[in-house]
Design a protein around this motif. Structure first.
Motif, mmCIF file in Angstrom:
data_model
loop_
_atom_site.group_PDB
_atom_site.id
_atom_site.type_symbol
_atom_site.label_atom_id
_atom_site.label_comp_id
_atom_site.label_asym_id
_atom_site.label_seq_id
_atom_site.Cartn_x
_atom_site.Cartn_y
_atom_site.Cartn_z
ATOM 1 N N GLY B 479 31.624 -46.670 53.686
ATOM 2 C CA GLY B 479 32.597 -45.603 53.260
ATOM 3 C C GLY B 479 33.989 -46.380 53.395
ATOM 4 N N GLN B 480 34.283 -47.590 53.882
ATOM 5 C CA GLN B 480 35.592 -48.082 53.381
ATOM 6 C C GLN B 480 35.744 -48.239 52.077
ATOM 7 N N ILE B 498 50.897 -47.876 48.596
ATOM 8 C CA ILE B 498 49.691 -48.118 47.808
ATOM 9 C C ILE B 498 48.373 -47.378 48.566
ATOM 10 N N ARG B 499 48.437 -47.469 49.797
ATOM 11 C CA ARG B 499 47.457 -46.794 50.408
ATOM 12 C C ARG B 499 47.547 -45.408 50.505
ATOM 13 N N GLN B 500 48.997 -44.828 50.795
ATOM 14 C CA GLN B 500 49.362 -43.557 50.722
ATOM 15 C C GLN B 500 48.777 -42.611 49.482
ATOM 16 N N ILE B 501 49.199 -43.686 48.179
ATOM 17 C CA ILE B 501 48.722 -42.905 46.893
ATOM 18 C C ILE B 501 47.275 -42.709 46.685
ATOM 19 N N CYS B 502 46.760 -43.839 47.291
ATOM 20 C CA CYS B 502 45.292 -43.915 47.102
ATOM 21 C C CYS B 502 44.683 -42.840 47.830
ATOM 22 N N ALA B 503 44.960 -42.731 49.148
ATOM 23 C CA ALA B 503 44.408 -41.852 49.934
ATOM 24 C C ALA B 503 44.654 -40.322 49.432
ATOM 25 N N GLU B 511 43.361 -44.075 56.771
ATOM 26 C CA GLU B 511 42.882 -44.945 57.631
ATOM 27 C C GLU B 511 41.645 -45.691 56.967
ATOM 28 N N ARG B 512 41.144 -44.607 56.265
ATOM 29 C CA ARG B 512 39.777 -45.296 55.497
ATOM 30 C C ARG B 512 39.931 -46.242 54.492
ATOM 31 N N ARG B 586 27.728 -37.956 49.657
ATOM 32 C CA ARG B 586 29.088 -38.715 50.028
ATOM 33 C C ARG B 586 29.332 -39.792 49.134
ATOM 34 N N LEU B 587 30.569 -40.090 48.818
ATOM 35 C CA LEU B 587 31.033 -41.281 47.750
ATOM 36 C C LEU B 587 30.543 -42.593 48.438
ATOM 37 N N SER B 588 30.304 -42.907 49.758
ATOM 38 C CA SER B 588 29.808 -44.092 50.162
ATOM 39 C C SER B 588 28.296 -44.091 49.652
ATOM 40 N N ASP B 589 27.621 -42.996 50.069
ATOM 41 C CA ASP B 589 26.310 -43.134 49.733
ATOM 42 C C ASP B 589 26.042 -43.113 48.303
#
Ligand code: FES
Ligand code: FES
Lengths: 160, 767
Positions: B479-480, B498-503, B511-512, B586-589
């Protein structure tokens, strides 16, 4: 190359035996021999304060201190302060006030601030600015650092 | 969490945890097994012929494992190219990694020593015997223009002019013919530089057997640097990795393709060992790019009511001894930004770049803009005086309004690139500054015996650029999410942005998301961090990559859930069939299910849209001691419209930091050369930086009233607005404070001695 000298350094509460050149700075020995890299070298000239460590509780320039001079003393670097309440509170406030950007000056300033608050638990803005004037920061403009230190002192006094 | 909900929030910085624990990893914190250390013999003469260079004694020093000079380079030494605004006429002045035959500035690399530790390498430099036959040094612009024979940097070229061209718009002759008032003045912006707290450094690892070159300590423009280093060492791009680390401030000077990258790589190739180089502070002042050092003869034509009809002039940049990777950015931007955010219907300017025997010039935060803003804004205050107008009213009258947007600036660049101001209402934003600083309030009476005044300056500022940027987002089965961009961290919070935009784009908790920036191993291509472009370009690329990733995932999710893609809802990393919350994935799955195709992993390229222009204004309140000339800046205000604001706290931090840098540059730091081309200010004792006791209270307001239409988020860059008008605003404040003597405030820096001299001269004149 000159002869190495065996000395014992008490760093962050642990006594370590190291062989150093008599002319080696405490900063080089901490960074290279002991791999304590929180302290940084911004000038190696005593001006920028990035290399501050506590020597018997007082902030000193590790770049101007010879390793051999520190032999009898208690040395603390940011790594060794991490769990102490003053440092923990300071870090919280630095985060809150955005008191760091690149972070290169930060360890030296945190070490200085630990000394400051221990010596003066209720510093005025002017006093903080005076203490801080020996540390260079190229990113933040100092304003948030001053705010963070004052707030940390307040919290540590239990005034918040 | 809805998309768009994170934009505009002051999320905490990702970088803080490790940096506050002292666990940041800057280049000097990296140690590799078997690593050797490099020291560089640098010229101590400004200009001369190398008549002898004997390395034999240095080779015998215990601990030294290699020494090399230009003669030892296996093939032709590579030429370090121009990356930005390259002009044909500048090509003969490009630098090679080591001096060949001649030295042209104090600090130019001449030979390299590799030894088992830094001290041994540095000490061994003393054993190198370098003989130089002096040539006449050229240290000023006028000398550069007059130079002939041996004073020419490259005699075969026949001139020390490395670039010369004309820019303009409108009918300049007509403008001056119609004018009620014309004023002509000469301005100068002094030589100074960024001085990040961490000096430069690198570790090169040349693994000949594996055909691999790895450069640690890279930043800013890693992909360009990779391609050039690959060429220089006969490798393919994929055989060269540039690895970025934490950096102690970039500000434009760090991460350019400097000679030392080539030298470390060659040292490692020759010795078969990792080779580290850490610049010392003295070396930094002579070896890292200088900046500014531009003068300008400027003439303005206006009507009695303050309407500006035209501006004409000449901009002359002292480029130092070589043209480096930043090419002609400094002179070109100084010319381009001269008319600034005003109407100025007619404009004509000659741009000159001159080579001299000083350290080469490159970009430093706000390149060319600082200079242009200072020249123009001082001129406007002089014009206001001449017309008996309030400086704010004069500006208000000429600023471009919303109805005039987009505004075509005409041909102001040498490469015919069209520049259009995209959006904004400059008078409205300026009004906010005037209200913030209470400009219209009656002048306060101060009883401290000092001369008080306020000064104003306006600017606009481009951001983005650089053709394209890449972003890659991958989803792990855990899931990361990992996001990478071609823009690297420059120490100012790029990771956070970058993290903010991606999230936001993936509508999930920040946090992920892990941000891994700019090492060339992470992406197929990219550009970098400059021109306040990281948020604009890399941010847009991240948004685009996220959209593509979600698109691909939606298709897959539909297939797995037996639903049409349009029937799926997405949020927080989960696709759900609308109205049936039990049918979800889920995206991760999904990523795990696609593992044979590499999982969910998208790299996307965001192509350049036209530049966005922010607009802002500064106000400074200064007090001057008439007895000593001492200048104190008591208060400072900045209002800037930065388009849509991503993270207000990040922007505020950048602005306040930029103002303080600008104050140091305007009041203290100066790179001074003597007549022989010796650099006199190569330590913190001589080159002064602002400290905590010298900086005023700074109020920074970022407004988001006029988003850029040219990128999906509406961002405009925010990294340079704090610094670009400081010299202008402080200069205007000082000039107003000292009355008629202030007319001569035409040069930075503003030192107390100069103020005193002006005050004394004015007194004498009166008697
Ligand atoms: S490195 Fe010690 S004071 Fe700068
Ligand atoms: S945060 Fe970069 S030098 Fe202080």
């Amino acid at each position: 190359m000159s002869d190495l000298q065996a000395i014992r350094l008490n760093v962050n509460g642990v006594t370590r035996a190291v062989s150093v050149e008599p002319s080696a700075s405490l900063a080089d020995v901490l960074r290279q021999e002991l791999r304590l890299t929180a302290l940084h070298l911004g000038c190696e000239h005593g001006v920028c304060g990035a290399c501050n460590v506590l020597l018997n509780g007082r902030a000193v320039r590790a770049c101007l201190t010879l390793a051999v001079q520190a032999e009898e003393a208690e040395v603390k670097t940011l790594e060794g302060l991490s769990a102490e309440q003053i440092a923990v509170t300071l870090k919280e406030c630095f985060r809150k006030f955005r008191a760091l950007q690149c972070g290169f000056c930060t360890p030296g300033i945190l070490v200085l601030a630990v000394d400051l608050i221990a010596a003066n638990p209720d510093p005025s803005e002017e006093e903080v600015r005076d203490w801080l004037s020996g540390n260079l920061c190229r990113c933040t403009g100092y304003q948030p650092i001053v705010g963070a230190i004052i707030e940390a002192a307040k919290r540590l006094r239990g005034a918040v | 969490m809805a998309q768009g909900s994170l934009i505009g929030q002051s999320l905490p910085r990702v970088e803080d945890d490790r940096l506050l624990d002292g666990a940041g990893c800057y280049i000097d914190d990296v140690a590799l097994p078997g690593m050797m250390h490099m020291a560089i013999l640098r010229s101590s003469d400004a200009h001369g012929r190398i008549t002898a260079l004997d390395c034999s004694a240095a080779r015998l020093v215990p601990g030294v494992i290699d020494v090399f000079t230009a003669e030892d380079w296996p093939q032709d030494m590579p030429v370090i190219p121009m990356r930005l605004i390259p002009l044909e006429s500048s090509v003969p002045f490009l630098q090679r990694p080591l001096a060949q035959g001649k030295v042209r500035y104090v600090g130019e690399p001449v030979a390299v020593v590799v030894a088992r530790d830094r001290r041994t390498a540095e000490d061994a430099l003393e054993f190198l015997e370098l003989e130089i036959e002096a040539l006449p040094p050229v240290v000023t612009r006028d000398q550069a223009l007059a130079a002939t024979g041996d004073a020419l940097m490259v005699p075969e070229v026949g001139t020390n002019i490395s670039a010369q061209y004309q820019i303009g718009r409108g009918d300049i002759e007509d403008a001056f013919a119609r004018a009620d008032v014309t004023l002509k003045k000469t301005f100068q912006s002094h030589r100074h530089t960024a001085v990040p707290l961490e000096t430069r450094g690198t570790i090169a690892v040349f693994d000949i057997a594996a055909g691999k070159l790895t450069i640690h300590g890279a930043s800013k423009v890693t992909f360009f640097n990779r391609a050039e280093l690959a060429k220089a060492f006969n490798l393919r791009n994929d055989q060269v990795d540039l690895i970025t680390s934490d950096i102690g401030g970039g500000f434009g000077v760090r991460g350019e393709l400097y000679p030392e990258y080539y030298l470390a790589a060659e040292a490692s190739r020759r010795t078969g060992r990792p080779v580290k180089w850490i610049e010392d502070r003295r070396e930094h002042f002579a070896a890292t790019n200088h900046s500014r050092d531009v003068d300008c003869e400027l003439e303005i034509a206006a009507l009695k009511d303050g309407t500006i009809l035209g501006m004409r002039g000449q901009v002359r940049a002292d480029m130092g001894a070589y043209i480096r990777t930043n090419g002609n950015v400094v002179p070109a931007k100084a010319g381009q930004f001269l008319p600034g955010p005003y109407r100025v219907p007619a404009f004509a300017c000659e741009v000159l770049a001159l080579v001299t025997n000083k350290t080469p010039v490159g970009t430093y935060r706000g390149p060319g803009r600082i200079e242009a803003n200072f020249f123009r804004e001082r001129m406007l205050d002089c014009l206001a005086d001449e017309l008996g107008m309030d400086p704010a009213a004069l500006r208000m009258k000429n600023l471009l309004g919303a109805a005039e947007m987009p505004f075509d600036t005409g041909d102001l660049l040498p490469n015919a690139q069209k520049v259009v101001f995209d959006s904004g209402d400059y008078p409205a934003t300026f009004r906010k500054l005037l209200d913030e600083c209470d400009w219209d309030a009656p002048a306060q009476v101060h009883s401290d015996g000092r001369l008080h005044a306020m000064g104003l300056a306006c600017f606009n500022e481009s951001s983005g650029g650089g053709l394209y940027e890449n972003a890659r987002i991958s989803v792990a089965a855990s899931g990361q999410i990992t996001v990478s961009t071609g823009s690297s961290s420059m120490g100012q919070g790029v990771e956070t942005a970058i993290r903010q935009i991606c999230a936001d784009a993936l509508s999930m908790a920040p946090e992920r998301i892990t941000v891994a920036l700019s090492s060339t191993t992470l992406l197929s291509d990219g550009v970098g961090s400059f021109h306040s472009r990281s948020t604009v370009m890399a941010g847009s690329a991240v948004g685009q990559a996220a959209a593509e990733l979600l698109d691909q995932a939606r298709g897959e999710a539909g297939r797995r859930l037996n639903a049409a893609p349009a029937e799926l809802d997405y949020s927080d990393g989960v696709f759900r069939v609308m109205g049936q919350s039990d049918r979800s994935i889920r995206l991760s799955d999904l990523s795990a299910m696609l593992s044979d195709q590499g999982g969910l992993d998208v790299e996307s390229r965001y192509e350049q849209a036209p530049l966005g222009f922010s607009f802002g204004a500064h106000a400074a309140h200064v007090a001057i001691d008439p007895g000593t000339g001492d200048i104190e800046v008591l208060d400072y205000w900045v209002v800037e419209d930065v388009g849509r604001v991503l993270n207000p706290a990040l922007v505020e931090g950048q602005t306040i930091g930029g103002v303080v840098q600008g104050l140091g540059d305007a009041l203290y730091g100066e790179l001074v050369y003597d007549d022989m081309g010796q650099l006199l200010t190569a330590s913190f004792a001589d080159y002064l930086l602002p400290t905590s006791t010298e900086v005023p209270d700074i109020r920074a307001v970022a407004t988001g009233d006029y988003p850029s239409p040219h990128n999906p988020y509406g961002f405009k860059g925010a990294g340079e607005g704090g610094i670009v008008a400081v010299a202008a605003a402080v200069g205007n404040a000082i000039a107003r404070a000292i009355g008629p003597a202030g007319d001569a405030i035409c040069q930075t820096p503003f030192h107390p001695e100069k103020i005193l001299t002006l005050l004394h001269a004015a007194k004498k004149g009166k008697q």
